[in-house]
Each structure stands twice: as structure tokens, then as C-alpha cells.
Design an enzyme around this catalytic site. Structure first.
Site, PDB file in Angstrom:
ATOM      1  N   ASP A 194       2.660   1.897  -3.101  1.00  0.00           N
ATOM      2  CA  ASP A 194       2.729   2.305  -4.621  1.00  0.00           C
ATOM      3  C   ASP A 194       1.754   3.553  -5.073  1.00  0.00           C
ATOM      4  O   ASP A 194       2.444   4.323  -5.724  1.00  0.00           O
ATOM      5  CB  ASP A 194       2.668   1.122  -5.716  1.00  0.00           C
ATOM      6  CG  ASP A 194       1.307   0.358  -5.591  1.00  0.00           C
ATOM      7  OD1 ASP A 194       0.334   0.882  -4.605  1.00  0.00           O
ATOM      8  OD2 ASP A 194       0.926  -0.405  -6.285  1.00  0.00           O
TER       9      ASP A 194
ATOM     10  N   HIS B 297       0.874  -1.180  -0.011  1.00  0.00           N
ATOM     11  CA  HIS B 297       0.146  -0.194  -0.084  1.00  0.00           C
ATOM     12  C   HIS B 297       0.931   1.261   0.021  1.00  0.00           C
ATOM     13  O   HIS B 297       0.558   2.096   0.663  1.00  0.00           O
ATOM     14  CB  HIS B 297      -1.008   0.064   1.278  1.00  0.00           C
ATOM     15  CG  HIS B 297      -2.123  -1.204   0.930  1.00  0.00           C
ATOM     16  ND1 HIS B 297      -3.141  -0.847   0.296  1.00  0.00           N
ATOM     17  CD2 HIS B 297      -2.263  -2.345   1.527  1.00  0.00           C
ATOM     18  CE1 HIS B 297      -4.113  -1.884   0.541  1.00  0.00           C
ATOM     19  NE2 HIS B 297      -3.671  -2.563   1.148  1.00  0.00           N
TER      20      HIS B 297
ATOM     21  N   ASP C 172       1.252  -4.200  -9.724  1.00  0.00           N
ATOM     22  CA  ASP C 172       0.970  -5.297 -10.606  1.00  0.00           C
ATOM     23  C   ASP C 172       1.302  -5.394 -11.886  1.00  0.00           C
ATOM     24  O   ASP C 172       1.744  -6.219 -12.317  1.00  0.00           O
ATOM     25  CB  ASP C 172      -0.659  -5.664 -10.121  1.00  0.00           C
ATOM     26  CG  ASP C 172      -0.898  -5.659  -8.738  1.00  0.00           C
ATOM     27  OD1 ASP C 172       0.005  -5.422  -7.940  1.00  0.00           O
ATOM     28  OD2 ASP C 172      -2.035  -5.756  -8.433  1.00  0.00           O
TER      29      ASP C 172
END
Ligand code: GLA
Length: 409
Positions: free
Chosen positions: A52, A50, A141
Site C-alpha cells: 500500500d 507491504h 487499515d
């Protein structure tokens, strides 16, 4: 997106049972053979949760497990989508009329997001594409999926996007374990509430330091503008933000704006009705986690004799911060982490957004087999539903390669 485009690899389908099966399903569904196949790997984030979307570097690796797509270009404007899992229904639409339903996201919407993204902008396409579903994600991701290379994790830095190899120590395996709790990031507001809490913390910290708070979006921007260290940012958080939750009234008062302004200019669509936000705890997590990522990379580079212990300790601290400060764990993840630590992991933590999903544990290689056996017994064996998923839910993995196009040789 910076970096190389996914490569293409000629393959003999007879040697690729999953591709072969996919080809057969494709022919059965559409009556013709696919022209090429696309592979996108799964990812596990080793550390840096948490952060990025706050602008800070993260440290994931692509794994060997992947998703495959078979494709055949057509001469009309109709996109036809089908899923080998019959739970997910067929879908077709015109490329000129892409409608993405954010309130009830379905599997094919993710495909449409990609299409819509291509139509709008090529740069950093995948990260932006996800926002069409309503999730204010940070890009980890998508970046690792494209920039991964076999045999190495990566430090992923943002703005500008950059990936640097991080060689993991030999002597330890990374084990992924699924808590078997599902959390749909797009259909719930858990994730976006955290993004908004970080955004609001950014604004309040900026205002208190006399910065142009209206322009500031990410916690990293505050650090960059002030030119201070992450440790100093932690002290500033203690001085400026209080641990009690902030009401929307208090936030509006601090920023000198109306509730309408807050809603239309700062909050996302699915956080419009949230009435309290925790800013102190979230900012503390982000700045301390960002420092742990850099420390993790440093240890990997320097490779001291006790590297595995030190990395494990960082993973444990990361997990505690996710659980206590960021509140993105859940009872099943807590239990799974406990079990993994009990049976020999030197470090264990939730990976990804949390509130369900997987843990990643670092396990000394010589303990791997007994570890897997014991975790299976303790977490999966006595629960029918978990046991049904167990084969795909508990496995050791290595850093795998990135996204790829397969063409039949
Ligand atoms: C999800 C998001 C990522 C990242 C993680 C938390 O996986 O897609 O962008 O924010 O959560 O680290």
C-alpha cells in the site's frame, strides 16, 4: 478520505452487552453517561502485503470483531481518555497542547494522533494521522475500516482512494490465528526500514531509467512513469538492482548525494542509523505481490470451478514472498502457517505488517471444525500463555461492516 462517512445506528443498549458494560465503566469513571459510542472493526488483509505504501492496491476485509469507544462531548478544552483494560493508564491533556511521544508510544497517543490529524487536514485524515506516531503506513487499515461493507472484501486502490467489491467464493471460510507474538510497529523500526528500502529502490530504479528520481517516492510511480507492466518491472528490477545489500555509501554514490542529504531528505527519523538496505528483494516482493492482488480479484470475479485452489495458491505464494523476499515473518508465524496447511487450509499466510501478529487461512467449509480443533491442539494447547489467549486468537470470520457511530435509541 473518499467514500462514505461512517454511518450511525440507533441501538437498544440492553441488547448490546458490550456497550452496556462500556457504559457502566464510563459512568463509574466520569460520573456521567456517554452521549454516543463509536465502533471500528478489525481488519484482515487477504492478499497484498507491504504494497500500500508503494502505491499498489490491496485486498482486505473488515471483520466482525471490533473496538468500541464511548464518548461524551464536554464544554472545555480537556480531553480525558480512559481504557477498560487497566494495563493502559488514564490520560488527559488540553486540545491546545497535544504532545505525541514517538520514542515511547502509548495507547492514548493514537487518540491524540487522530485529534492532531483533524486539526491539520480533513482529507485522508486517518492515514496521515498514523504518521504522527512515526509509522510511514500506507493506508490500508484506515481505508478498509471506513469503506468496508458487510459480505464483501474490497480491492482498495490508492491515489485516488477507491474501493471495489470483491465477492469471496462460497465454500471456504477465512480463519484468523494469532501467533501470540507482538510487534509494536511504532516502537520498532522494522516497518519503517521496509518503507525506506522501497523508497530507495524507487530512487535507484528511477535514476537508472533517466526519470526525475528526486520526485519519485513509491515503486508504483516508477511503473506509472515508464508505462510498463508489473512483469516488465520485475525484469527491470533484475537488470538494475543487485541482490547484495546496499550500504549507505553505495546509495549516496548512485544518487550523487551526501549522507546528510540521504538522512534529511529521504530517511525517516527512526531509520537514520541503518547502515545497509536490501533493495532488490524488497522491490521484487512489491511488484510480484501487486500482480497477485490483481490475479486474486480476477479469480474472485470469474469464479472458476477451482477458484478456491487458485486463491489458496496465491495466498501461499504471497506468504513465501513475505518470508523470503520481504523478511517480515518470524519463526512462530512460520510454524503456524505450516500447521494450518497441514490441517486442511488451502492457503495460509501472515496478514498485516508481520514479524508477529496473525495468519489468515482459507479453509474449505466442510473441513472447518476439524481444522479449528487440530490447530488449537497443535499451536495453542501446550503453551500456557497461548492457551490463555486462545479464545480470542483462533476464529473463523466473515467480511463485516465498517466504522460506525452508535446512538442510544
Ligand atoms: C500494516 C500497515 C498497513 C500495511 C500493512 C502491510 O498493517 O498499517 O498500511 O502496510 O502493515 O501490508
Amino acid at each position: 478520505m473518499a467514500g462514505d462517512a461512517p454511518s450511525s445506528l440507533p441501538v437498544q443498549l440492553v441488547e448490546q452487552p458490550r456497550l452496556l458494560k462500556l457504559k457502566e465503566s464510563f459512568i463509574a469513571k466520569f460520573g456521567s453517561a456517554p452521549k454516543f459510542y463509536v465502533r471500528a472493526p478489525g481488519r484482515v488483509n487477504l492478499i497484498g502485503e507491504h504494497i500500500d505504501y508503494c502505491g499498489y492496491a490491496v485486498l482486505p476485509m473488515a471483520i466482525e470483531q471490533d473496538i468500541l469507544i464511548a464518548v461524551e462531548p464536554v464544554n472545555n478544552d480537556v480531553v480525558q481518555l480512559a481504557n477498560t483494560n487497566s494495563l493502559y493508564l488514564d490520560f488527559s491533556t488540553s486540545v491546545n497542547d497535544i504532545q505525541i511521544n514517538k520514542t515511547k508510544p502509548q495507547w492514548h497517543n493514537y487518540f491524540l494522533c487522530g485529534l492532531k490529524g483533524i486539526q491539520v487536514e480533513l482529507a485522508e485524515i486517518c492515514t496521515k494521522s498514523e504518521r504522527y506516531i512515526g509509522t510511514e503506513g500506507g493506508g490500508m487499515d484506515q481505508s478498509i475500516s471506513f469503506l468496508a461493507e458487510e459480505g464483501t472484501a474490497k480491492l482498495i486502490e490508492f491515489s485516488p482512494l477507491r474501493a471495489t467489491d470483491v465477492r469471496l467464493p462460497s465454500g471456504a471460510a477465512f480463519v484468523i490465528a494469532n501467533s501470540c507474538v507482538e510487534m509494536n510497529k511504532a516502537a520498532t523500526s522494522y516497518y519503517n526500514i521496509r518503507v525506506m528500502e522501497c523508497r530507495l529502490a524507487t530512487k535507484l530504479l528511477s535514476k537508472s531509467k533517466g526519470l526525475d528520481w528526486k520526485k519519485m517516492l513509491r515503486l508504483q510511480d516508477v511503473q506509472a512513469k515508464l508505462g510498463v507492466s508489473l512483469e516488465e518491472m520485475l525484469t527491470i528490477v533484475e537488470e538494475v538492482l543487485h541482490p547484495e545489500p546496499y550500504s549507505t555509501e553505495e546509495i549516496c554514490k548512485c544518487l550523487g548525494i551526501s549522507l546528510e542529504d540521504l538522512r534529511s531528505q529521504i530517511l525517516s527519523q527512526n531509520t537514520q542509523d541503518v547502515s545497509t538496505f536490501k533493495l532488490h528483494q524488497r522491490a521484487k516482493h512489491v511488484y510480484s505481490e501487486a500482480a497477485r492482488v490483481l490475479e486474486f480479484k480476477k479469480i474472485c470475479n470469474e469464479a472458476p470451478a477451482n477458484a478456491i485452489q487458485l486463491l489458496g495458491e496465491l495466498m501461499n505464494q504471497s506468504y513465501i514472498s513475505c518470508r523470503e523476499m520481504y523478511e517480515c515473518s518470524c519463526p512462530e508465524l512460520d510454524r503456524l502457517v505450516d500447521i494450518c496447511l497441514q490441517f486442511g487450509a488451502v492457503g495460509s499466510r501472515l496478514t498485516g505488517a508481520g514479524w508477529g501478529g496473525c495468519t489468515v487461512s482459507m479453509v474449505p467449509t466442510d473441513k472447518l471444525n476439524t481444522f479449528l480443533k487440530n490447530v488449537k491442539k497443535a499451536y495453542y494447547q501446550n503453551d500456557v500463555q497461548r492457551l490463555a489467549l486462545e479464545n480470542n486468537s483462533l476464529f473463523a470470520t466473515k467480511p463485516g461492516r465498517g466504522a460506525l457511530v452508535f446512538v442510544e435509541a
